[in-house]
Design an enzyme around this catalytic site. Structure first.
Site, PDB file in Angstrom:
ATOM      1  N   LYS A 261       0.831  -1.202   0.000  1.00 58.48           N
ATOM      2  CA  LYS A 261       0.000   0.000   0.000  1.00 58.48           C
ATOM      3  C   LYS A 261       0.870   1.258   0.000  1.00 58.48           C
ATOM      4  CE  LYS A 261      -3.748  -2.025   2.805  1.00 58.48           C
ATOM      5  NZ  LYS A 261      -4.886  -1.774   1.915  1.00 58.48           N
ATOM      6  N   ARG A 335     -10.361 -11.575   1.887  1.00 57.98           N
ATOM      7  CA  ARG A 335     -11.211 -12.631   1.321  1.00 57.98           C
ATOM      8  C   ARG A 335     -10.511 -13.987   1.335  1.00 57.98           C
ATOM      9  NH1 ARG A 335     -11.680  -9.170  -4.011  1.00 57.98           N
ATOM     10  NH2 ARG A 335     -11.348  -7.626  -2.370  1.00 57.98           N
TER      11      ARG A 335
END
Length: 478
Positions: A261, A335
């Site tokens: 990120k 996920r």
């Protein structure tokens, strides 16, 4: 925070403040009932109008009168839930360092808002100063409600939510060097020690997960020196009913892995475990309230770090379900830990499953920080969650999980990719999870926009603990 009901509007005690919500359309009549000498003259001098969130503090009007704090509702008939949150913060901020006890007159507030307002006051009273060398201690310990339409049962339930929500917020606010997967597992064990008659805890380590074939989960945790954990908490396991299963994403810090990120705002990625913190908070609230319902909480706890052992974009893993995933972006890690955990919990034969996750920035873009995203192909379950959100003022907004979106997850080399492209990111993330939840009723809550606040007010909110507790209480009543 102690909550109770009183039949005395005024109570002259040291450290006690009388707080009155005032309707601007009934201001003259209300002042006549308060301990204000010469109210007409006072109004003229003070120019107080009881406009929304207009406050006025009066100390010692006489030797027999308590300190009085007026809080304007504006037009009470037009008040709305979001305004009550602001009023609650105004009251707590003004009095938490001045009063040990508040007596709160709710007579001017429409009855349907009494529960919401009491809950909002407990939420406004939260503070986190564990790591400050100079701590600001609050002295407010008790709120008594006068002229309320609250029952002692409702107040006890609010108190349970308060303890659970504070637990969630405390966990969410911990820094990543303190709160890592083993820490969350330890918190579950401590909670079970506190409520041994209600809780059973099982912990899976990485060796257990490897033997089971939870390779999607391990693809996330393998890059960190902090090993992953799956933590199972069984509440009221002795009840003869199928459990409601709550699955929480517990990524204790999310760098993005190899798909790293940007540096700006990365400190907030300590909040990426707020789904797991929510589940722990709900379990604590259940233990405090002792709701007669069987619940299993599952925490999917991992740290997502870049290292020589970290998963690379393009790697393919086989999940616990047997389906294969091409990992196109290691920053879509939530996920991956969730899909294996959602498969694992099938062994508990769930009545229904709700997963809670700070899953996608796309959900924040779509819904902002007001409501959580709700995804479910089960209309009844979705409507029950929507209703519970309105009752608790911890609201959700339903988004689709239509089959039409599934093709966006197609991969030429595996059963699916872990991302679906630029468009509908929150939806494709939910569609990914949906592929692992075909054996039971399921809903997904994307709380990326609601689990924490940013900027000067940075901190965990404890949402959606109130929503889930209301949902579970509704099932007990049904």
């Amino acid at each position: 925070m102690k909550l109770n009901i009183t039949s005395h509007a005024f109570e002259k005690q040291n450290g006690t403040f009388h707080v009155s919500l005032v309707d601007e359309e009934q201001l003259q009549q209300q002042l006549q009932t308060l301990a204000i000498t010469q109210p007409d003259q006072w109004l003229e001098l003070s120019q107080y109008k009881a406009k929304f969130d207009e406050t006025q503090l009066l100390i010692q009007q006489s030797n027999h009168a308590p300190a009085l704090f007026l809080v304007g509702l504006g037009k009470a008939r037009a008040i709305a839930g979001h305004k009550l949150i602001k009023l609650a913060h105004s009251i707590i901020k003004s009095l938490q360092n001045k009063a040990e006890k508040i007596i709160l007159d709710l007579s001017a507030l429409p009855q349907q808002f009494h529960y919401h307002f009491a809950l909002a006051l407990t939420q406004a009273s939260y503070s986190f100063n564990q790591y400050k060398s100079k701590k600001t201690e609050t002295i407010l310990q008790e709120i008594s409600f006068f002229a309320s339409h609250l029952s002692t049962t409702q107040l006890a339930f609010i108190a349970a939510i308060h303890k659970g929500q504070n637990f969630t917020r405390d966990l969410g606010n911990q820094p990543g060097n303190i709160c890592f997967p083993e820490y969350l597992a330890e918190q579950a064990l401590v909670l079970a020690q506190e409520f041994p008659d209600l809780l059973k805890v099982t912990i899976l380590d990485e060796k257990d997960m490897a033997e089971l074939g939870m390779n999607a989960f391990l693809a996330v945790s393998q890059g960190s020196e902090r090993p992953g954990r799956v933590v199972i908490l069984e509440y009221s396991a002795q009840l003869e009913q199928k459990p409601v299963v709550l699955v929480g994403k517990g990524v204790t810090f999310d760098t993005g892995g190899i798909s790293i990120k940007p540096a700006a705002g990365m400190d907030e990625m300590k909040f990426d475990m707020c789904g797991a913190a929510t589940v722990l908070g709900v379990i604590r609230a259940l233990c405090e309230s002792r709701l007669a319902i069987k619940v299993v909480g599952a925490l999917a706890c991992a740290e997502n770090m870049p290292s020589g052992k970290a998963t690379r974009p393009g790697d393919i893993v086989t999940t616990l379900s047997g389906q294969t995933v091409e990992i196109l972006n290691t920053d879509a890690e939530g996920r991956l830990v969730l899909c294996d955990t959602l498969t694992y919990i099938q062994r508990y034969d769930p009545e229904l499953v709700i997963d809670i996750a700070t899953l996608t920035g796309a959900c924040v873009v779509a819904l902002g920080q007001v409501v959580s995203g709700l995804f479910s192909a089960d209309n009844t379950l979705a409507n029950d969650l929507i209703e519970a959100g309105e009752q608790s003022f911890d609201r959700v907004w339903r988004l689709p999980v239509m089959e039409d979106y599934q093709e966006l997850l197609d991969s030429p080399v595996a059963d699916m990719g872990n991302i679906g492209g630029r468009f509908g990111g929150a939806i494709t993330a939910a569609c990914f999870l949906h592929r692992f939840t075909q054996e039971y009723r399921w809903a997904h809550l994307d709380i990326a926009g609601t689990a924490w606040l940013q900027g000067a007010q940075k901190g965990a909110t404890g949402r959606p603990v109130p929503l889930l507790m209301q949902f579970l209480a509704n099932r007990v009543q049904d």
